[in-house]
Scaffold this motif. Structure first.
Motif, PDB file in Angstrom:
ATOM      1  N   THR A  24     103.650  55.101   0.312  1.00 37.07           N
ATOM      2  CA  THR A  24     104.622  54.132   0.839  1.00 37.07           C
ATOM      3  C   THR A  24     103.956  52.821   1.235  1.00 37.07           C
ATOM      4  O   THR A  24     104.634  51.881   1.621  1.00 37.07           O
ATOM      5  CB  THR A  24     105.331  54.717   2.073  1.00 37.07           C
ATOM      6  N   CYS A  25     102.624  52.777   1.167  1.00 38.00           N
ATOM      7  CA  CYS A  25     101.911  51.548   1.514  1.00 38.00           C
ATOM      8  C   CYS A  25     100.791  51.340   0.508  1.00 38.00           C
ATOM      9  O   CYS A  25     100.517  52.181  -0.334  1.00 38.00           O
ATOM     10  CB  CYS A  25     101.366  51.621   2.944  1.00 38.00           C
ATOM     11  N   THR A  26     100.140  50.227   0.615  1.00 41.98           N
ATOM     12  CA  THR A  26      99.110  49.856  -0.346  1.00 41.98           C
ATOM     13  C   THR A  26      97.771  50.474   0.031  1.00 41.98           C
ATOM     14  O   THR A  26      97.338  50.384   1.173  1.00 41.98           O
ATOM     15  CB  THR A  26      98.973  48.314  -0.392  1.00 41.98           C
ATOM     16  N   ASN A  27      97.134  51.105  -0.954  1.00 42.26           N
ATOM     17  CA  ASN A  27      95.769  51.590  -0.750  1.00 42.26           C
ATOM     18  C   ASN A  27      94.799  50.445  -0.961  1.00 42.26           C
ATOM     19  O   ASN A  27      95.028  49.575  -1.818  1.00 42.26           O
ATOM     20  CB  ASN A  27      95.451  52.723  -1.740  1.00 42.26           C
ATOM     21  N   PHE A  28      93.722  50.436  -0.210  1.00 43.16           N
ATOM     22  CA  PHE A  28      92.773  49.348  -0.406  1.00 43.16           C
ATOM     23  C   PHE A  28      91.375  49.748   0.036  1.00 43.16           C
ATOM     24  O   PHE A  28      91.190  50.661   0.833  1.00 43.16           O
ATOM     25  CB  PHE A  28      93.206  48.083   0.348  1.00 43.16           C
ATOM     26  N   SER A  29      90.402  49.070  -0.507  1.00 41.39           N
ATOM     27  CA  SER A  29      89.008  49.159  -0.086  1.00 41.39           C
ATOM     28  C   SER A  29      88.478  47.727  -0.066  1.00 41.39           C
ATOM     29  O   SER A  29      88.245  47.119  -1.104  1.00 41.39           O
ATOM     30  CB  SER A  29      88.193  50.024  -1.045  1.00 41.39           C
ATOM     31  N   ILE A  30      88.320  47.205   1.131  1.00 42.65           N
ATOM     32  CA  ILE A  30      87.984  45.788   1.302  1.00 42.65           C
ATOM     33  C   ILE A  30      86.542  45.659   1.750  1.00 42.65           C
ATOM     34  O   ILE A  30      86.106  46.333   2.687  1.00 42.65           O
ATOM     35  CB  ILE A  30      88.906  45.130   2.351  1.00 42.65           C
ATOM     36  N   GLU A  31      85.799  44.790   1.115  1.00 40.64           N
ATOM     37  CA  GLU A  31      84.465  44.430   1.574  1.00 40.64           C
ATOM     38  C   GLU A  31      84.524  43.034   2.180  1.00 40.64           C
ATOM     39  O   GLU A  31      85.038  42.102   1.555  1.00 40.64           O
ATOM     40  CB  GLU A  31      83.455  44.464   0.420  1.00 40.64           C
ATOM     41  N   CYS A  32      84.003  42.902   3.389  1.00 44.73           N
ATOM     42  CA  CYS A  32      84.017  41.597   4.064  1.00 44.73           C
ATOM     43  C   CYS A  32      82.755  41.478   4.903  1.00 44.73           C
ATOM     44  O   CYS A  32      81.986  42.414   5.043  1.00 44.73           O
ATOM     45  CB  CYS A  32      85.263  41.444   4.928  1.00 44.73           C
ATOM     46  N   GLN A  33      82.569  40.301   5.473  1.00 45.10           N
ATOM     47  CA  GLN A  33      81.435  40.077   6.370  1.00 45.10           C
ATOM     48  C   GLN A  33      81.917  40.140   7.815  1.00 45.10           C
ATOM     49  O   GLN A  33      82.941  39.555   8.174  1.00 45.10           O
ATOM     50  CB  GLN A  33      80.784  38.719   6.090  1.00 45.10           C
ATOM     51  N   LEU A  34      81.166  40.859   8.627  1.00 40.59           N
ATOM     52  CA  LEU A  34      81.502  41.026  10.035  1.00 40.59           C
ATOM     53  C   LEU A  34      80.516  40.219  10.869  1.00 40.59           C
ATOM     54  O   LEU A  34      79.304  40.426  10.785  1.00 40.59           O
ATOM     55  CB  LEU A  34      81.447  42.502  10.419  1.00 40.59           C
ATOM     56  N   GLU A  35      81.044  39.302  11.665  1.00 36.51           N
ATOM     57  CA  GLU A  35      80.196  38.449  12.506  1.00 36.51           C
ATOM     58  C   GLU A  35      79.910  39.167  13.817  1.00 36.51           C
ATOM     59  O   GLU A  35      80.825  39.504  14.573  1.00 36.51           O
ATOM     60  CB  GLU A  35      80.913  37.124  12.771  1.00 36.51           C
ATOM     61  N   THR A  36      78.649  39.424  14.090  1.00 33.95           N
ATOM     62  CA  THR A  36      78.260  40.165  15.286  1.00 33.95           C
ATOM     63  C   THR A  36      77.069  39.496  15.965  1.00 33.95           C
ATOM     64  O   THR A  36      76.380  38.668  15.362  1.00 33.95           O
ATOM     65  CB  THR A  36      77.866  41.617  14.959  1.00 33.95           C
ATOM     66  N   PHE A  37      76.835  39.887  17.196  1.00 28.60           N
ATOM     67  CA  PHE A  37      75.635  39.486  17.918  1.00 28.60           C
ATOM     68  C   PHE A  37      74.848  40.748  18.263  1.00 28.60           C
ATOM     69  O   PHE A  37      75.434  41.809  18.514  1.00 28.60           O
ATOM     70  CB  PHE A  37      75.990  38.730  19.197  1.00 28.60           C
ATOM     71  N   PRO A  38      73.525  40.672  18.302  1.00 30.30           N
ATOM     72  CA  PRO A  38      72.704  41.871  18.546  1.00 30.30           C
ATOM     73  C   PRO A  38      72.988  42.566  19.863  1.00 30.30           C
ATOM     74  O   PRO A  38      72.743  43.756  20.003  1.00 30.30           O
ATOM     75  CB  PRO A  38      71.270  41.331  18.504  1.00 30.30           C
TER      76      PRO A  38
END
Length: 411
Positions: free
Chosen positions: A280-294
């Motif tokens: 009933t919904c869209t399947n997905f596999s998304i690659e993105c960049q996550l901005e983090t600090f140590p």
């Protein structure tokens, strides 16, 4: 500061005053020393009046309590007198009466009643006081903040700039351009003889241009300040309109074996997978960049990613944290993520897995906790988003790899 000069050959006295006048302070509470002295006296007169009023209120409260307790106290005292008169009679009877066991029981009960009423009498005539110490609050009632001439400002700032970062502290970022301007205003690198009575100008803190290229190599563009140095500069200069403090937290760098203050965020690869079982919904596999600090923790990362997950479901996602040695591959039927290590790299594995369906719990072979800082070691994150009924529909499985007769087992 713009100054209008007279067109006549000789400037008028008030024009010279406009050139050499001291800049108006930021704080509206701008008093001469005599005015400050009178203000302190006035404030303490008001404080004494408030204390006197509070004293009368507390004494009145005690009077009211005493009046409320008085009827009960009279009754308790009368009962005590009556019970105590019975004690000698019972003692005399115990020596002669054949009902000694019964009378002893009665006397024991009477003793308990007397103790009960004596306790009631004490509680009706006593109170406890919760007294707050005034020493700490008195220190902050009024604080005298003198204007610092250039020499004193310079000395105070120099000592604060020598502070070394400690673990889990907050530090502040300012532009090197702004900081250089203020340093010049107090003759930081070029002390003058009149610095003991001349005062620096107020230069509002402005962050413009601090991230021109967003590259950590541009270290000439920014300056790190410990909290006390930032507080000193902020109190005097204030913030430029539209600016806001830029805070960074310290962390311990394992690679450098020292405490560092990160300026720029680190970009980690993040894979977000979702498979809807009922289509009933869209399947997905998304690659993105996550901005983090140590200095961010695994819980911080989870909170960031959970905001995305909540667009599809209220059930908690599963979070996997992988180091650079691992690869994540999605199967053709999009029902399984296979996690494997690079065969060409010789290194001990490092894997964190969270199978919880009621809340995220992180565990790992190197004993990291959810509250641990992520540091610089993690390079990718995998988030599995459940469907609307809480099913994940995507398995995350390790792959067994063989390298020169050596079997690598991932968990």
């Amino acid at each position: 500061m713009a100054v209008a000069f007279s067109t006549s050959p000789i400037a008028k006295p008030n024009e010279f005053e406009s050139v050499f006048s001291t800049p108006a302070p930021i704080d509206d509470n701008y008093l001469s020393i005599n005015e400050a002295r009178e203000s302190i006296k006035t404030h303490f007169i008001a404080y004494h009046q408030m204390l006197d009023k509070k004293e009368l209120e507390l004494l009145s409260e005690l009077d009211q309590l005493e009046a409320i307790n008085k009827p009960g106290l009279i009754q308790v005292r009368n009962d005590l007198q009556r019970f105590k008169k019975l004690i000698p009679t019972l003692n005399d009877s115990l020596d002669t009466n054949t009902l000694k066991p019964f009378l002893e029981a009665q006397k024991s009960l009477l003793d308990k009643q007397i103790l009960h009423f004596e306790r009631s009498q004490k509680l009706l005539t006593h109170v406890t006081l919760e007294i707050s110490t005034l020493e700490s609050s008195l220190d902050n009632l009024i604080k005298i903040v003198p204007f610092l001439p250039k020499s004193k400002f310079r000395t105070k700032l120099q000592s604060l700039l020598s502070i070394e970062p400690q673990f889990n502290e907050e530090w502040y970022v300012v532009t090197q351009i702004w900081f250089s301007k203020f340093k010049n205003s107090i003759n930081y690198d070029n002390p003058q003889t009149n610095d003991s009575w001349e005062f620096p100008e107020s230069i509002p803190i402005n962050h413009d241009g601090i991230y021109p290229n967003e590259e950590e190599d541009d270290k000439d563009d920014w300056k790190l300040l410990p909290f006390k140095a930032w507080d000193l500069l902020l109190q005097f200069n204030g913030m430029y309109s539209g600016s806001a403090p830029i805070k960074r937290k310290t962390f311990f760098s394992i690679d450098l074996n020292e405490i560092k203050v990160p300026i720029f965020p680190t970009l980690f690869k993040c894979v977000i997978g979702h498979n809807c079982a009922d289509k009933t919904c869209t399947n997905f596999s998304i690659e993105c960049q996550l901005e983090t600090f140590p200095y961010e923790t695994y819980h911080d990362i989870l909170n960031k990613l959970s905001a995305f997950s909540k667009l599809y479901t209220n059930y908690p996602p599963r979070l996997f944290c992988l180091d650079r040695l691992y690869k994540v591959r999605l199967s053709l039927n999009k029902t399984e993520y296979a996690i494997s290590k690079e065969i060409t790299i010789q290194s001990q594995y490092n894997f964190i897995f969270s199978p919880s369906t009621v809340g995220i719990t992180l565990s790992s072979t190197n004993n990291r906790l959810p509250t641990s800082m992520i540091g610089l070691s993690e390079q990718s994150f995998l988030l599995i988003v459940p469907d609307s009924i809480g099913k994940y529909n995507i398995e995350v499985t390790p792959k067994r790899l063989y390298r020169e007769n050596e079997q690598i087992i991932f968990w």
